[in-house]
Design a protein around this motif. Structure first.
Motif, PDB file in Angstrom:
ATOM      1  N   THR A 146      -3.880  -2.472  -8.672  1.00  0.00           N
ATOM      2  CA  THR A 146      -2.965  -1.351  -8.509  1.00  0.00           C
ATOM      3  C   THR A 146      -3.453  -0.364  -7.456  1.00  0.00           C
ATOM      4  OG1 THR A 146      -2.423  -1.582 -10.861  1.00  0.00           O
ATOM      5  CG2 THR A 146      -1.697   0.429  -9.762  1.00  0.00           C
ATOM      6  N   GLY A 149      -2.867  -1.669  -4.006  1.00  0.00           N
ATOM      7  CA  GLY A 149      -1.469  -1.554  -3.631  1.00  0.00           C
ATOM      8  C   GLY A 149      -1.147  -0.185  -3.058  1.00  0.00           C
ATOM      9  N   LYS A 150      -1.722   0.846  -3.664  1.00  0.00           N
ATOM     10  CA  LYS A 150      -1.488   2.207  -3.169  1.00  0.00           C
ATOM     11  C   LYS A 150      -2.117   2.398  -1.788  1.00  0.00           C
ATOM     12  CE  LYS A 150      -1.289   4.243  -7.801  1.00  0.00           C
ATOM     13  NZ  LYS A 150      -1.965   5.148  -8.769  1.00  0.00           N
ATOM     14  N   VAL A 154       1.903  -0.963  -0.424  1.00  0.00           N
ATOM     15  CA  VAL A 154       2.809  -2.046  -0.801  1.00  0.00           C
ATOM     16  C   VAL A 154       3.038  -2.028  -2.312  1.00  0.00           C
ATOM     17  CG1 VAL A 154       2.135  -3.513   1.130  1.00  0.00           C
ATOM     18  CG2 VAL A 154       0.880  -3.678  -1.030  1.00  0.00           C
ATOM     19  N   GLN A 155       4.088  -2.725  -2.737  1.00  0.00           N
ATOM     20  CA  GLN A 155       4.426  -2.827  -4.147  1.00  0.00           C
ATOM     21  C   GLN A 155       4.548  -4.293  -4.546  1.00  0.00           C
ATOM     22  OE1 GLN A 155       7.915  -0.542  -5.123  1.00  0.00           O
ATOM     23  NE2 GLN A 155       7.326   1.169  -3.816  1.00  0.00           N
ATOM     24  N   ASP A 156       4.431  -4.546  -5.832  1.00  0.00           N
ATOM     25  CA  ASP A 156       4.596  -5.895  -6.347  1.00  0.00           C
ATOM     26  C   ASP A 156       5.976  -6.422  -5.957  1.00  0.00           C
ATOM     27  OD1 ASP A 156       3.545  -8.063  -8.110  1.00  0.00           O
ATOM     28  OD2 ASP A 156       5.372  -7.636  -9.215  1.00  0.00           O
ATOM     29  N   ASP A 158       6.851  -7.132  -2.767  1.00  0.00           N
ATOM     30  CA  ASP A 158       7.055  -6.984  -1.320  1.00  0.00           C
ATOM     31  C   ASP A 158       6.723  -8.286  -0.607  1.00  0.00           C
ATOM     32  OD1 ASP A 158       7.902  -4.351  -1.298  1.00  0.00           O
ATOM     33  OD2 ASP A 158       5.925  -3.513  -0.866  1.00  0.00           O
ATOM     34  N   VAL A 179       0.894  -7.421  -7.324  1.00  0.00           N
ATOM     35  CA  VAL A 179       0.048  -6.290  -7.721  1.00  0.00           C
ATOM     36  C   VAL A 179      -0.076  -6.252  -9.236  1.00  0.00           C
ATOM     37  CG1 VAL A 179      -0.229  -3.786  -7.653  1.00  0.00           C
ATOM     38  CG2 VAL A 179       0.785  -4.972  -5.693  1.00  0.00           C
ATOM     39  N   LYS A 214      13.112  -7.862  -0.251  1.00  0.00           N
ATOM     40  CA  LYS A 214      12.045  -8.021  -1.223  1.00  0.00           C
ATOM     41  C   LYS A 214      12.415  -9.094  -2.228  1.00  0.00           C
ATOM     42  CE  LYS A 214      10.468  -3.202  -1.077  1.00  0.00           C
ATOM     43  NZ  LYS A 214      10.207  -2.007  -1.891  1.00  0.00           N
TER      44      LYS A 214
END
Length: 219
Positions: A146, A149-150, A154-156, A158, A179, A214
């Protein structure tokens, strides 16, 4: 300051530099299989427990000592490594070239997305079974926790592009971001992709942009 602490500090600095430059280490995944508890029993015997051979890069995942044989319409592949621990549904991950050897056409899928995928016969030391779906060629993806990702922005789910330098330098598109607090930073590709681009385990790739649209990853 002892040597162990110096090593830890160096590792932290290296990891931090990866994230600031959006660099990710790459690993090539060979063919392998994830078995459900029921299928462990059927292939190795009732109540059988997988034996750890070595830990994998992702936390709490391991390569087992056990192997199986995959049997397709045109051929078979022996000594396919079982990965542990056992999971909810059996999933077999092979390369497209492996598909030619077996005589099947594994779809390129995210892990866990096995609905309507290829059937395959699996032979173990104590039994044989055929699954109606579960054989896939795993889509290229990046695991990260996590916090990563920050940092990477990016996010889970992507999709990104990853550039890899070298004599056979390449830009990978449609790389899925996955993520989770249980993941460790690493990009996974299969052996076909690694060999085509001359990529060695541990080589670095750079996230250079996003793809659209996405999509959500699997298991």
């Amino acid at each position: 300051m002892n040597k162990e602490r110096i090593r830890e500090i160096v590792e932290e600095i290296v990891k931090d530099s990866f994230k600031k430059s959006k660099m990710v280490p790459i690993a090539a995944s060979n063919r392998h299989i994830h078995l459900s508890p029921e299928h462990v029993d059927r292939l190795f015997g009732r109540g059988y427990e997988l034996t750890k051979l070595k830990d994998l890069s992702q936390p709490n995942q391991f390569a087992a000592k056990e192997t199986v044989t995959l049997i397709g319409p045109k051929g078979k592949i022996q000594n396919v490594r079982v990965l542990g621990p056992a999971r909810g549904r059996t999933q077999v991950e092979v390369s497209l070239f492996d598909g030619f050897t077996l005589g099947v056409k594994p779809p390129i899928r995210n892990s866990g997305d096995i609905l309507g995928s290829e059937p395959i016969t699996i032979q173990g030391p104590r039994g044989q079974l055929t699954i109606n779906e579960g054989l896939i060629c795993a889509a290229r993806h990046i695991h990260m926790d996590t916090n990563d990702g920050k940092i990477f922005g990016v996010q889970d789910g992507d999709l990104v592009q990853v550039k890899v330098d070298g004599v056979r330098g390449v830009i990978f598109t449609n790389v899925l971001i996955r993520v989770s607090p249980k993941y460790k930073l690493e990009m996974h590709i299969d052996l076909d992709e690694a060999n085509a681009a001359g990529i060695k385990n541990g080589q670095l790739g750079e996230i250079i942009g996003f793809e659209s649209p996405k999509q959500v990853g699997g298991e």
